[in-house]
Motif scaffolding. Sequence first.
Motif, mmCIF file in Angstrom:
data_model
loop_
_atom_site.group_PDB
_atom_site.id
_atom_site.type_symbol
_atom_site.label_atom_id
_atom_site.label_comp_id
_atom_site.label_asym_id
_atom_site.label_seq_id
_atom_site.Cartn_x
_atom_site.Cartn_y
_atom_site.Cartn_z
ATOM 1 N N SER A 260 0.527 -1.203 0.181
ATOM 2 C CA SER A 260 0.430 -0.647 -0.002
ATOM 3 C C SER A 260 0.851 1.119 0.138
ATOM 4 O O SER A 260 0.374 2.233 -0.522
ATOM 5 N N SER A 261 1.673 0.952 0.611
ATOM 6 C CA SER A 261 2.852 2.070 0.844
ATOM 7 C C SER A 261 3.307 2.776 -0.524
ATOM 8 O O SER A 261 3.986 3.704 -0.993
ATOM 9 N N ASN A 262 3.801 1.352 -1.176
ATOM 10 C CA ASN A 262 4.271 1.386 -2.886
ATOM 11 C C ASN A 262 3.633 1.962 -3.823
ATOM 12 O O ASN A 262 3.562 2.607 -4.657
ATOM 13 N N ILE A 263 2.092 1.308 -3.893
ATOM 14 C CA ILE A 263 0.797 1.859 -4.751
ATOM 15 C C ILE A 263 0.652 3.688 -4.636
ATOM 16 O O ILE A 263 0.833 4.265 -5.431
ATOM 17 N N LYS A 264 1.254 4.370 -3.040
ATOM 18 C CA LYS A 264 0.764 5.417 -2.923
ATOM 19 C C LYS A 264 1.974 6.586 -3.614
ATOM 20 O O LYS A 264 2.066 7.489 -3.175
ATOM 21 N N LYS A 265 2.687 5.860 -3.851
ATOM 22 C CA LYS A 265 3.940 6.974 -4.761
ATOM 23 C C LYS A 265 3.640 7.612 -5.397
ATOM 24 O O LYS A 265 4.599 8.469 -5.571
ATOM 25 N N ALA A 266 2.639 6.655 -6.827
ATOM 26 C CA ALA A 266 2.225 7.612 -8.043
ATOM 27 C C ALA A 266 1.565 8.957 -7.246
ATOM 28 O O ALA A 266 2.258 9.617 -8.093
ATOM 29 N N PRO A 267 0.136 8.743 -6.405
ATOM 30 C CA PRO A 267 -0.158 9.832 -5.952
ATOM 31 C C PRO A 267 0.305 11.021 -5.472
ATOM 32 O O PRO A 267 0.702 12.414 -5.859
ATOM 33 N N MET A 268 1.584 10.196 -4.189
ATOM 34 C CA MET A 268 2.444 11.187 -4.030
ATOM 35 C C MET A 268 2.908 12.382 -4.880
ATOM 36 O O MET A 268 3.517 13.102 -4.653
ATOM 37 N N LEU A 269 3.655 11.478 -5.497
ATOM 38 C CA LEU A 269 4.269 11.942 -6.646
ATOM 39 C C LEU A 269 4.062 13.195 -7.258
ATOM 40 O O LEU A 269 3.948 14.811 -8.063
ATOM 41 N N LEU A 270 2.663 12.298 -7.398
ATOM 42 C CA LEU A 270 1.746 13.358 -8.882
ATOM 43 C C LEU A 270 1.130 14.952 -7.535
ATOM 44 O O LEU A 270 1.176 15.584 -8.598
ATOM 45 N N ASN A 271 1.084 14.964 -6.837
ATOM 46 C CA ASN A 271 0.676 15.675 -5.878
ATOM 47 C C ASN A 271 1.589 16.937 -5.747
ATOM 48 O O ASN A 271 1.548 18.456 -5.760
#
Length: 309
Positions: A260-271
Motif C-alpha cells: 500500500s505504501s508503494n501504491i501511494k507513491k504515484a499519487p504522492m508524486l503527482l501531488n
Amino acid sequence: RRTVLELSKAMDLKHLKTASEIEAARQLLYQISIDVTQLKISICMTWHPSKSSSSDDSLQDLPLYYYPDLPWGVDHVRDSIIDLFEIYSKLFQAGTGVADDKAEIVGVVDLMDQMIRDLQSPRSAMNGKWRWMVREIEVMDHALVKCLKPRKVRKSNPLEGLEDDKHLEMTQWCPRERMSEMDVKFIERATPIFRLSRLLLNKLSRPTNSKPNLTSRMTLGQLNELYAVTDMMEEDLRIFAQVVLQVRRIPAGHVLKEISSNIKKAPMLLNKHFEALGPDVDQAEIQEGKEWCRTWMAHLDTLVARCMQ
C-alpha cells in the motif's frame, strides 16, 4: 533493421556459390553482431567508442535512452537474432535446404519497429504499458469475484489475461464451500483495492479522457519518475491477489501493509508535481489535480484499514 532484411535475402544456399557471395553474407552477420552490441551497450552505460582503443571498428555512439522498458526490448531483439543465427548455422551444417527464417525475421523486425515507435513517442509507450497493467488488474478483480462463486459456476467462466500465472488459476484457490463468513468478508473488502488501483492506472493511461489531466504538464523526466514508481504496481497486486485467493488472511495483511505504501507513491508524486507548478498555471487546474490525488489516497487508506480489520 535494414541489415537483418538484407541477411534474409543473402542466406540462400542457391546464391552462396562464389567467394564474394559468401563474404558478403559473412559481413552482414558480422555487422548485425556489431549493431546489437552497440544497442545493448548504449542502454546500459555511458560509452564513447571514439575514446576506446580496443577495437578498430568504426562504431557510432548511441545516446542513452530514457524509456525504462527498452532494455527488455533489446534483450528480446538479441535473443531473436541468436535464434535466427542458429537457423542459418543448422542450414549450413546440413549443406542443403531452404532456411525456415520467415517467422524469426518477422518477429525481429516487429520488435525493432515497436522500439522505434517508443523512441518517437515515449508518452504513448508509457500509456500503453499502463493500459496493459489496467488489463491485468481487471483479471485479478475478475478472479476475486469468481472465487466467491460455487465451483461449478467457476468452470464456465475462464480467466483471460496476458499474464495468467499459476496462482491465479482456479486450482490454487480456496474453494468457496470451505470459506467461513469472515473469509468471504475479507475477500469482499480486498476487492475494492484492486479497483481503486485500476482507476489510477486507467487515469494515467488515458490522460485526456476526463479532468483533471494529471500528467499534461509533466516533463519527460517527471514522467519517467512516475513510470518508475508505478512499474511494480501490477506485480505487487498480483502477489496480494495470490494470498487473497488462497484466503491466507495474516500473510495478506503483511503483504497489503507493504504494497500500500508503494501504491501511494504515484499519487504522492503527482501531488508534489502540482504543488511545484508556478503562478502562471491556472490555479483551479492545480487545485483540481491536488484534490484528485488526495481523495484517491484517502480512499486507499480507508480501504486498507477496512481490509486489515
